[in-house]
Motif scaffolding. Structure first.
Motif, PDB file in Angstrom:
ATOM      1  N   VAL A 225      -3.477  12.242  -5.795  1.00 30.80           N
ATOM      2  CA  VAL A 225      -4.396  11.389  -6.548  1.00 30.80           C
ATOM      3  C   VAL A 225      -5.812  11.593  -6.016  1.00 30.80           C
ATOM      4  N   SER A 226      -6.779  11.115  -6.758  1.00 29.82           N
ATOM      5  CA  SER A 226      -8.177  11.241  -6.329  1.00 29.82           C
ATOM      6  C   SER A 226      -8.382  10.458  -5.037  1.00 29.82           C
ATOM      7  N   PRO A 227      -8.915  11.089  -3.994  1.00 28.41           N
ATOM      8  CA  PRO A 227      -9.134  10.378  -2.723  1.00 28.41           C
ATOM      9  C   PRO A 227     -10.030   9.166  -2.921  1.00 28.41           C
ATOM     10  N   ALA A 228      -9.518   7.999  -2.559  1.00 35.84           N
ATOM     11  CA  ALA A 228     -10.298   6.766  -2.716  1.00 35.84           C
ATOM     12  C   ALA A 228     -11.581   6.827  -1.902  1.00 35.84           C
ATOM     13  N   THR A 229     -11.545   7.545  -0.787  1.00 37.35           N
ATOM     14  CA  THR A 229     -12.718   7.656   0.080  1.00 37.35           C
ATOM     15  C   THR A 229     -13.916   8.251  -0.644  1.00 37.35           C
ATOM     16  N   LEU A 230     -13.650   9.123  -1.619  1.00 33.14           N
ATOM     17  CA  LEU A 230     -14.726   9.817  -2.316  1.00 33.14           C
ATOM     18  C   LEU A 230     -15.071   9.167  -3.657  1.00 33.14           C
ATOM     19  N   GLN A 231     -14.437   8.052  -3.969  1.00 33.41           N
ATOM     20  CA  GLN A 231     -14.688   7.390  -5.243  1.00 33.41           C
ATOM     21  C   GLN A 231     -15.647   6.221  -5.122  1.00 33.41           C
ATOM     22  N   SER A 232     -16.091   5.935  -3.925  1.00 32.48           N
ATOM     23  CA  SER A 232     -16.994   4.803  -3.706  1.00 32.48           C
ATOM     24  C   SER A 232     -17.878   5.087  -2.502  1.00 32.48           C
TER      25      SER A 232
ATOM     26  N   VAL B 246      11.571  -7.575  -2.187  1.00 31.73           N
ATOM     27  CA  VAL B 246      10.479  -8.349  -1.586  1.00 31.73           C
ATOM     28  C   VAL B 246       9.156  -7.857  -2.161  1.00 31.73           C
ATOM     29  N   HIS B 247       8.244  -8.789  -2.434  1.00 27.61           N
ATOM     30  CA  HIS B 247       6.935  -8.418  -2.989  1.00 27.61           C
ATOM     31  C   HIS B 247       6.262  -7.408  -2.066  1.00 27.61           C
ATOM     32  N   LEU B 248       5.621  -6.406  -2.655  1.00 28.47           N
ATOM     33  CA  LEU B 248       5.061  -5.298  -1.884  1.00 28.47           C
ATOM     34  C   LEU B 248       4.015  -5.766  -0.873  1.00 28.47           C
ATOM     35  N   VAL B 249       3.228  -6.767  -1.234  1.00 27.40           N
ATOM     36  CA  VAL B 249       2.203  -7.273  -0.308  1.00 27.40           C
ATOM     37  C   VAL B 249       2.851  -7.893   0.928  1.00 27.40           C
ATOM     38  N   ILE B 250       3.879  -8.709   0.702  1.00 34.66           N
ATOM     39  CA  ILE B 250       4.588  -9.324   1.833  1.00 34.66           C
ATOM     40  C   ILE B 250       5.264  -8.259   2.685  1.00 34.66           C
ATOM     41  N   ALA B 251       5.884  -7.278   2.017  1.00 33.01           N
ATOM     42  CA  ALA B 251       6.530  -6.196   2.758  1.00 33.01           C
ATOM     43  C   ALA B 251       5.523  -5.424   3.600  1.00 33.01           C
ATOM     44  N   ALA B 252       4.323  -5.216   3.057  1.00 37.61           N
ATOM     45  CA  ALA B 252       3.281  -4.497   3.795  1.00 37.61           C
ATOM     46  C   ALA B 252       2.836  -5.286   5.023  1.00 37.61           C
TER      47      ALA B 252
ATOM     48  N   LEU C 241      -4.013   0.751 -10.573  1.00 42.83           N
ATOM     49  CA  LEU C 241      -5.234   0.108 -10.110  1.00 42.83           C
ATOM     50  C   LEU C 241      -4.901  -0.998  -9.117  1.00 42.83           C
ATOM     51  N   PHE C 242      -5.762  -1.171  -8.129  1.00 40.44           N
ATOM     52  CA  PHE C 242      -5.686  -2.274  -7.179  1.00 40.44           C
ATOM     53  C   PHE C 242      -4.354  -2.333  -6.425  1.00 40.44           C
ATOM     54  N   VAL C 243      -3.762  -1.183  -6.160  1.00 38.96           N
ATOM     55  CA  VAL C 243      -2.576  -1.174  -5.308  1.00 38.96           C
ATOM     56  C   VAL C 243      -2.955  -1.663  -3.918  1.00 38.96           C
ATOM     57  N   ILE C 244      -4.066  -1.179  -3.421  1.00 37.12           N
ATOM     58  CA  ILE C 244      -4.590  -1.611  -2.126  1.00 37.12           C
ATOM     59  C   ILE C 244      -5.922  -2.304  -2.383  1.00 37.12           C
ATOM     60  N   PRO C 245      -6.042  -3.580  -2.061  1.00 36.52           N
ATOM     61  CA  PRO C 245      -7.330  -4.266  -2.259  1.00 36.52           C
ATOM     62  C   PRO C 245      -8.451  -3.546  -1.515  1.00 36.52           C
ATOM     63  N   LEU C 246      -9.611  -3.469  -2.142  1.00 39.39           N
ATOM     64  CA  LEU C 246     -10.717  -2.738  -1.547  1.00 39.39           C
ATOM     65  C   LEU C 246     -11.091  -3.296  -0.186  1.00 39.39           C
ATOM     66  N   TRP C 247     -11.091  -4.619  -0.051  1.00 39.80           N
ATOM     67  CA  TRP C 247     -11.485  -5.222   1.219  1.00 39.80           C
ATOM     68  C   TRP C 247     -10.509  -4.839   2.335  1.00 39.80           C
ATOM     69  N   ALA C 248      -9.219  -4.725   1.987  1.00 42.97           N
ATOM     70  CA  ALA C 248      -8.218  -4.358   2.992  1.00 42.97           C
ATOM     71  C   ALA C 248      -8.381  -2.897   3.392  1.00 42.97           C
ATOM     72  N   ASP C 249      -8.608  -2.033   2.406  1.00 44.40           N
ATOM     73  CA  ASP C 249      -8.789  -0.615   2.694  1.00 44.40           C
ATOM     74  C   ASP C 249     -10.035  -0.397   3.553  1.00 44.40           C
ATOM     75  N   LEU C 250     -11.111  -1.104   3.231  1.00 46.79           N
ATOM     76  CA  LEU C 250     -12.346  -0.967   4.009  1.00 46.79           C
ATOM     77  C   LEU C 250     -12.186  -1.546   5.416  1.00 46.79           C
TER      78      LEU C 250
ATOM     79  N   THR D  11       2.471   3.892   2.714  1.00 48.70           N
ATOM     80  CA  THR D  11       3.815   3.682   2.175  1.00 48.70           C
ATOM     81  C   THR D  11       3.777   2.853   0.900  1.00 48.70           C
ATOM     82  N   SER D  12       3.000   1.777   0.901  1.00 49.88           N
ATOM     83  CA  SER D  12       2.949   0.903  -0.278  1.00 49.88           C
ATOM     84  C   SER D  12       2.358   1.632  -1.483  1.00 49.88           C
ATOM     85  N   LYS D  13       1.337   2.455  -1.269  1.00 46.24           N
ATOM     86  CA  LYS D  13       0.744   3.193  -2.382  1.00 46.24           C
ATOM     87  C   LYS D  13       1.733   4.218  -2.924  1.00 46.24           C
TER      88      LYS D  13
END
Length: 233
Positions: free
Chosen positions: A63-70, A178-184, A5-14, A114-116
């Motif tokens: 995995v379930s496409p995030a695009t179709l889950q919201s 390195v933390h994944l967020v910083i690496a991203a 859960l929350f690998v990619i923040p929703l606001w960032a993905d959007l 890559t991060s996901k």
């Protein structure tokens, strides 16, 4: 394999979806003559650009496409495509903004892919592959739908190379703890900078035929040249 859960923040993905939607609409609205599109066509290309990378990423990861889950993804892509369509005249005069937007979209989708993949436990090399596919996937779908030559298969300004460089940096930093967020964030910056510099300075990989010509030149240089004897000697 369970999707975290929350690998990619929703606001960032959007945000990536919205920027991709605007960029796709700007691309589609620039065609004239027989290739010109109506409003629906421009909107479809914008939606494909906004959601294509994420769909390809999730399909590769199984995995379930995030695009179709919201509802948010398709609504965001549609709204962004509409904005890009309405403001196309303004944006077309801001070429630097379009180049920067294109580079940022590539970086975002590459880093998120890559991060996901890394968060799901994939090894670094497959994770980079997923990231690159996510970065260029929207553009490939766009070109196929519009009947255009696929951009990454032809001489261009390091489109896929920039995405790969950012994804490799991200995976390498993650491997070193390195933390994944910083690496991203670093991966996004690397991709964006490489892509912008490549466009500004018109840098691209050499054509295949140029490599062939160099090979022929090297081979023929080893052939001795027999000159006719000078009759005056």
């Amino acid at each position: 394999m369970t999707e975290p859960l929350f690998v990619i923040p929703l606001w960032a993905d959007l945000t990536a979806v919205a920027l991709g939607g605007v960029q796709g609409a700007l691309f589609a609205s620039g065609f004239q003559g027989e290739r010109r599109l109506d409003m629906l066509g421009v909107a479809i290309i914008g939606i494909v650009m906004g959601t294509g990378g994420g769909l390809i990423r999730d399909l590769l990861l199984g995995v379930s496409p995030a695009t179709l889950q919201s509802n948010g993804y398709l609504l965001t892509a549609s709204a962004a495509a509409l904005i890009g369509m309405l403001l196309a005249g303004l944006f077309q005069r801001l070429n630097g903004l379009i180049v920067g937007l294109d580079a940022l979209v590539i970086g975002l989708f590459g880093a998120f892919g890559t991060s996901k993949a890394l968060a799901l436990g994939l090894p670094p090399v497959p994770a980079v592959f997923v990231g690159v596919c996510a970065a260029v996937g929207g553009g490939i779908l766009r070109d196929i739908i519009m009947g255009l030559p696929v951009a990454i298969l032809h001489v261009s300004s390091l489109y896929a190379v920039a995405a790969a460089a950012g994804c490799v940096v991200l995976a390498a930093l993650d491997a070193f703890g390195v933390h994944l967020v910083i690496a991203a964030i670093v991966g996004i910056a690397v991709t964006t900078v490489i892509r912008i510099l490549a466009v500004v300075f018109d840098v691209s990989l050499p054509e295949q035929r140029m490599l062939y010509r160099r090979k022929v030149a090297v081979e023929t240089s080893a052939i001795p040249v027999v000159r006719p004897a000078d009759p005056g000697r």
